[in-house]
Design a protein around this motif. Structure first.
Motif, PDB file in Angstrom:
ATOM      1  N   GLN A 188      -8.512   3.712   0.400  1.00  0.00           N
ATOM      2  CA  GLN A 188      -8.412   4.289  -0.925  1.00  0.00           C
ATOM      3  C   GLN A 188      -8.603   3.176  -1.958  1.00  0.00           C
ATOM      4  O   GLN A 188      -8.275   2.026  -1.710  1.00  0.00           O
ATOM      5  CB  GLN A 188      -7.106   5.067  -1.124  1.00  0.00           C
ATOM      6  N   GLU A 192      -8.887   8.132  -5.668  1.00  0.00           N
ATOM      7  CA  GLU A 192      -9.017   9.309  -4.811  1.00  0.00           C
ATOM      8  C   GLU A 192      -7.792  10.226  -4.829  1.00  0.00           C
ATOM      9  O   GLU A 192      -7.912  11.411  -4.538  1.00  0.00           O
ATOM     10  CB  GLU A 192      -9.271   8.897  -3.343  1.00  0.00           C
ATOM     11  N   ASP A 193      -6.618   9.676  -5.129  1.00  0.00           N
ATOM     12  CA  ASP A 193      -5.387  10.453  -5.035  1.00  0.00           C
ATOM     13  C   ASP A 193      -4.455  10.100  -6.198  1.00  0.00           C
ATOM     14  O   ASP A 193      -3.821   9.052  -6.179  1.00  0.00           O
ATOM     15  CB  ASP A 193      -4.688  10.165  -3.705  1.00  0.00           C
ATOM     16  N   ASP A 215       0.855  -1.190   0.000  1.00  0.00           N
ATOM     17  CA  ASP A 215       0.000   0.000   0.000  1.00  0.00           C
ATOM     18  C   ASP A 215       0.893   1.243   0.000  1.00  0.00           C
ATOM     19  O   ASP A 215       1.687   1.435   0.922  1.00  0.00           O
ATOM     20  CB  ASP A 215      -0.877  -0.024   1.256  1.00  0.00           C
ATOM     21  N   PRO A 216       0.799   2.094  -1.026  1.00  0.00           N
ATOM     22  CA  PRO A 216       1.689   3.257  -1.088  1.00  0.00           C
ATOM     23  C   PRO A 216       1.460   4.274   0.028  1.00  0.00           C
ATOM     24  O   PRO A 216       2.377   5.011   0.384  1.00  0.00           O
ATOM     25  CB  PRO A 216       1.397   3.870  -2.456  1.00  0.00           C
ATOM     26  N   ARG A 217       0.285   4.318   0.611  1.00  0.00           N
ATOM     27  CA  ARG A 217       0.015   5.299   1.671  1.00  0.00           C
ATOM     28  C   ARG A 217       0.555   4.835   3.016  1.00  0.00           C
ATOM     29  O   ARG A 217       1.214   5.586   3.725  1.00  0.00           O
ATOM     30  CB  ARG A 217      -1.479   5.575   1.758  1.00  0.00           C
ATOM     31  N   SER A 218       0.278   3.592   3.400  1.00  0.00           N
ATOM     32  CA  SER A 218       0.699   3.108   4.712  1.00  0.00           C
ATOM     33  C   SER A 218       2.064   2.433   4.682  1.00  0.00           C
ATOM     34  O   SER A 218       2.722   2.335   5.707  1.00  0.00           O
ATOM     35  CB  SER A 218      -0.328   2.114   5.268  1.00  0.00           C
ATOM     36  N   CYS A 278      -4.833   5.239  -8.261  1.00  0.00           N
ATOM     37  CA  CYS A 278      -5.704   5.465  -7.119  1.00  0.00           C
ATOM     38  C   CYS A 278      -6.806   6.424  -7.548  1.00  0.00           C
ATOM     39  O   CYS A 278      -6.529   7.495  -8.098  1.00  0.00           O
ATOM     40  CB  CYS A 278      -4.911   6.061  -5.958  1.00  0.00           C
ATOM     41  N   GLN A 311      -1.632  10.937  -6.851  1.00  0.00           N
ATOM     42  CA  GLN A 311      -0.233  10.795  -6.432  1.00  0.00           C
ATOM     43  C   GLN A 311       0.113   9.352  -6.066  1.00  0.00           C
ATOM     44  O   GLN A 311       1.287   9.005  -5.969  1.00  0.00           O
ATOM     45  CB  GLN A 311       0.057  11.704  -5.226  1.00  0.00           C
ATOM     46  N   GLN A 312      -0.912   8.535  -5.836  1.00  0.00           N
ATOM     47  CA  GLN A 312      -0.700   7.145  -5.439  1.00  0.00           C
ATOM     48  C   GLN A 312      -1.019   6.208  -6.600  1.00  0.00           C
ATOM     49  O   GLN A 312      -1.932   6.470  -7.379  1.00  0.00           O
ATOM     50  CB  GLN A 312      -1.602   6.771  -4.263  1.00  0.00           C
ATOM     51  N   TYR A 316      -6.594   2.558   4.823  1.00  0.00           N
ATOM     52  CA  TYR A 316      -7.130   3.893   4.577  1.00  0.00           C
ATOM     53  C   TYR A 316      -8.268   3.915   3.563  1.00  0.00           C
ATOM     54  O   TYR A 316      -8.791   4.967   3.241  1.00  0.00           O
ATOM     55  CB  TYR A 316      -6.007   4.846   4.143  1.00  0.00           C
TER      56      TYR A 316
END
Length: 120
Positions: A86, A97-98, A57-60, A95, A100-101, A84
């Motif tokens: 996403q 929602e974002d 997961d790129p966010r966590s 992604c 950037q991910q 999260y």
């Protein structure tokens, strides 16, 4: 290099990572592929039955995408990240929602009972 040598050089190398019987319908399983964790999602009712994306997961930063929930948003097949929530496109890895991910995606196919992932 002649034209036939260039065509051979561009052919992907397909590696068997598991068998169809190892997959769980409408869910993910994770395989180890040359030092990377790859999440495979088996959707037997879809024209493309198997998708392969990065398990990280790129966010966590956690290796948990394979435990995400499969669904559809706006007609696009997605997996929701467990922490999260996403949503990532199973086809492109982007992604929703974002921007950037993104998840890395691998070409994947079924060859009889074998699940094969293309290596770069």
């Amino acid at each position: 290099m002649n034209l036939s040598t260039a065509a051979v050089a561009q052919q992907p190398h397909w590696q068997t990572v598991c068998h169809v019987g190892d997959l769980v319908a409408d869910s993910g399983v994770v395989v180890w592929l040359e030092g990377e964790q790859v999440a495979l999602f088996y959707l037997p009712d879809q024209a493309q039955a198997v998708y392969a994306v990065d398990n990280r997961d790129p966010r966590s930063g956690a290796n948990i995408i394979g435990r995400g929930l499969v669904g559809s948003l706006g007609g696009e097949l997605t997996v929701a990240a467990p922490l999260y929530k996403q949503h990532f496109s199973l086809a492109s890895g982007r992604c929703l929602e974002d921007p950037q991910q993104a998840l890395r995606v691998w070409p994947v196919r079924l060859q009889g009972e074998a699940v094969e992932v293309a290596m770069a």
